[in-house]
Motif scaffolding. Structure first.
Motif, mmCIF file in Angstrom:
data_model
loop_
_atom_site.group_PDB
_atom_site.id
_atom_site.type_symbol
_atom_site.label_atom_id
_atom_site.label_comp_id
_atom_site.label_asym_id
_atom_site.label_seq_id
_atom_site.Cartn_x
_atom_site.Cartn_y
_atom_site.Cartn_z
ATOM 1 N N ILE A 395 0.816 -1.221 0.000
ATOM 2 C CA ILE A 395 0.000 0.000 0.000
ATOM 3 C C ILE A 395 0.851 1.274 0.000
ATOM 4 O O ILE A 395 0.614 2.161 -0.829
ATOM 5 N N PRO A 396 1.861 1.412 0.888
ATOM 6 C CA PRO A 396 2.676 2.648 0.808
ATOM 7 C C PRO A 396 3.405 2.791 -0.519
ATOM 8 O O PRO A 396 3.492 3.897 -1.071
ATOM 9 N N ALA A 397 3.901 1.677 -1.070
ATOM 10 C CA ALA A 397 4.567 1.748 -2.372
ATOM 11 C C ALA A 397 3.574 2.119 -3.464
ATOM 12 O O ALA A 397 3.880 2.926 -4.354
ATOM 13 N N GLY A 398 2.359 1.567 -3.396
ATOM 14 C CA GLY A 398 1.327 1.902 -4.380
ATOM 15 C C GLY A 398 0.950 3.375 -4.330
ATOM 16 O O GLY A 398 0.765 4.008 -5.379
ATOM 17 N N ILE A 399 0.847 3.923 -3.122
ATOM 18 C CA ILE A 399 0.533 5.354 -2.975
ATOM 19 C C ILE A 399 1.657 6.200 -3.568
ATOM 20 O O ILE A 399 1.408 7.197 -4.257
ATOM 21 N N CYS A 400 2.905 5.805 -3.311
ATOM 22 C CA CYS A 400 4.056 6.543 -3.855
ATOM 23 C C CYS A 400 4.079 6.480 -5.382
ATOM 24 O O CYS A 400 4.389 7.479 -6.051
ATOM 25 N N ILE A 401 3.758 5.308 -5.955
ATOM 26 C CA ILE A 401 3.726 5.165 -7.412
ATOM 27 C C ILE A 401 2.664 6.082 -8.005
ATOM 28 O O ILE A 401 2.909 6.788 -8.999
ATOM 29 N N ARG A 405 3.240 9.348 -10.388
ATOM 30 C CA ARG A 405 2.556 9.369 -11.688
ATOM 31 C C ARG A 405 1.764 10.677 -11.835
ATOM 32 O O ARG A 405 1.790 11.311 -12.903
ATOM 33 N N GLU A 406 1.074 11.067 -10.769
ATOM 34 C CA GLU A 406 0.300 12.304 -10.788
ATOM 35 C C GLU A 406 1.215 13.519 -10.988
ATOM 36 O O GLU A 406 0.880 14.459 -11.706
ATOM 37 N N GLN A 407 2.389 13.478 -10.346
ATOM 38 C CA GLN A 407 3.338 14.576 -10.454
ATOM 39 C C GLN A 407 3.893 14.695 -11.881
ATOM 40 O O GLN A 407 4.051 15.802 -12.408
ATOM 41 N N MET A 408 4.146 13.552 -12.497
ATOM 42 C CA MET A 408 4.695 13.547 -13.878
ATOM 43 C C MET A 408 3.679 14.033 -14.888
ATOM 44 O O MET A 408 4.030 14.560 -15.942
ATOM 45 N N LYS A 409 2.377 13.853 -14.594
ATOM 46 C CA LYS A 409 1.325 14.263 -15.522
ATOM 47 C C LYS A 409 1.147 15.770 -15.555
ATOM 48 O O LYS A 409 0.563 16.327 -16.485
#
Length: 410
Positions: A395-401, A405-409
């Protein structure tokens, strides 16, 4: 010579990727493949030592890893004093934290290697979801039977989820709900929504009332914590307080209605008992909730009589000196303040340390998931390999991913 060395490093990197891809699936397997996981983790660790020594030095110099490593050592000393049983899966938590820290340092979960591992894990989880739903259609009690040692050998396999799979699905659903609410990419949102629907079908089919109640509670918590302005948050809280009597009355009628229309006898009994609680008419004599409360009291009384190192965790003492239905209270009864208190401090320290590695914008998602996990630890057993992997890694890794992703968009 340099060319040969380069080829060897490339080969070992491929081997590291393959072992990394198996890392999470072996942790969450319903069959409990802990021996195979340790072998795979050992090979992966050697590959890391050879190919990524700089990242390895970061992990070995990190306090979070050493704090988690100290707990099984302390537990080993206590069980020898109390003639208890060493909890073998306690040695897996430091390895889980090692894996988390390694990929956080080595590419921030954006590396191809970690994405392959996470993708393999998600694919495996979806297969377990579908097969478990199929098995629940054939036998509604299959997941409950897998929680019992009397049935686990008969039913256990790599594809049928038991007790721990139902609760990791619950925690995953809460996290997915938060990301779906925030996600602005249509394709990703619909993909996550489809996965959420599969998980909700599994939760309803399994008939775990506690899992369903905690899921709804987690959804509400996500909505509350996701409100940015305190003014709106207080408005929601005050409105909820004013509407509480109506919510209780409506909830009681809804639960009784559902109880009359469900075929699962476990679900029927639990719904009636919860409805009786809302009716303030007391619990049914010898009901499951009443039974649980007596087991919690048993563990609490044992802890108060043996507060330092507890009485041990021998199977012969289960339901005699400790209840076996609460991770937090049972560990205090089993290992006292030294062992149980250390475990409590450990999971809180893990939560605090992991929170710092998640962006502030999305930190509330992990806070909500962990709070539900902690409450579940008070009323049920959560110190399980698969649940630890979900709470402290997936879960923490999924949130970070998602955050990256949101930041790159943008």
């Amino acid at each position: 010579m340099n060319n040969k060395k380069s080829k060897l490093i490339d080969f070992l990197s491929v081997l590291r990727t393959l072992t990394a891809a198996l890392f999470i699936p072996l942790l969450i397997s319903p069959q409990g493949l802990e021996g195979l996981f340790l072998m795979n983790a050992f090979v992966w660790g050697i590959m890391v030592f050879i190919t990524q020594r700089q990242s390895l030095e970061y992990v070995l110099g990190n306090k979070l890893f050493w704090v988690n490593l100290c707990y099984p050592a302390l537990l080993y000393l206590i069980v020898n004093i109390t003639n208890g049983l060493f909890i073998r899966h306690s040695i897996l938590l430091p390895i889980i934290i090692f894996y988390l820290l390694f990929y956080y340092e080595n590419g921030g979960f954006q590396s191809i290697e970690y994405r392959i591992g996470m993708g393999t894990a998600v694919g495996y989880l979806i297969l377990i979801h579908f097969y478990t739903i199929y098995m629940l259609n054939k036998d509604v009690d299959i997941s409950r039977n897998l929680a019992s040692s009397a049935y686990s050998e008969q039913y256990a396999n790599m594809w049928t989820g038991g007790y721990d799979h139902i609760y990791l699905t619950m925690l995953g659903s809460i996290c997915l709900f938060a990301i779906i609410l925030k996600c602005k990419e249509n394709r990703l949102r619909w993909g996550l929504f489809l996965l959420e629907m599969i998980q909700m079908v599994l939760l309803f089919k399994a008939g775990y009332t506690m899992a369903l109640l905690f899921t709804v509670g987690g959804f509400m918590l996500i909505i509350l914590l996701g409100v940015k302005e305190n003014r709106k948050l207080w408005l929601i809280i005050l409105t909820g307080m004013l509407l509480f009597p109506l919510i209780v009355m409506a909830g009681r009628e809804i639960l009784m209605f559902l109880a009359e229309h469900v075929s699962n006898r476990y679900m029927h009994n639990r719904l009636v008992e919860v409805a009786n609680l809302l009716k303030f008419s007391g619990l049914k004599k010898n009901g499951s909730i009443d039974g649980r409360l007596s087991l919690y009291r048993l563990s609490a009384e044992t802890f108060f009589h043996h507060p330092l190192i507890g009485v041990g965790n021998s199977d012969s003492l289960r339901k005699v000196l400790y209840g076996g239905h609460s991770t937090i209270i049972d560990k205090l009864a089993n290992f006292g303040l030294i062992g149980g208190g250390t475990y409590l401090a450990l999971i809180l320290y893990n939560f605090k340390s992991i929170c710092k590695r998640i962006t502030k914008k999305h930190r509330y998602i992990y806070m909500a998931v962990f709070l539900i996990y902690f409450l579940l630890s008070v009323v049920n057993i959560t110190d399980l390999t698969a649940l630890n992997a979900v709470v402290f890694l997936i879960i923490p890794a999924g949130i970070c991913i998602y955050s990256d992703r949101e930041q790159m968009k943008k």
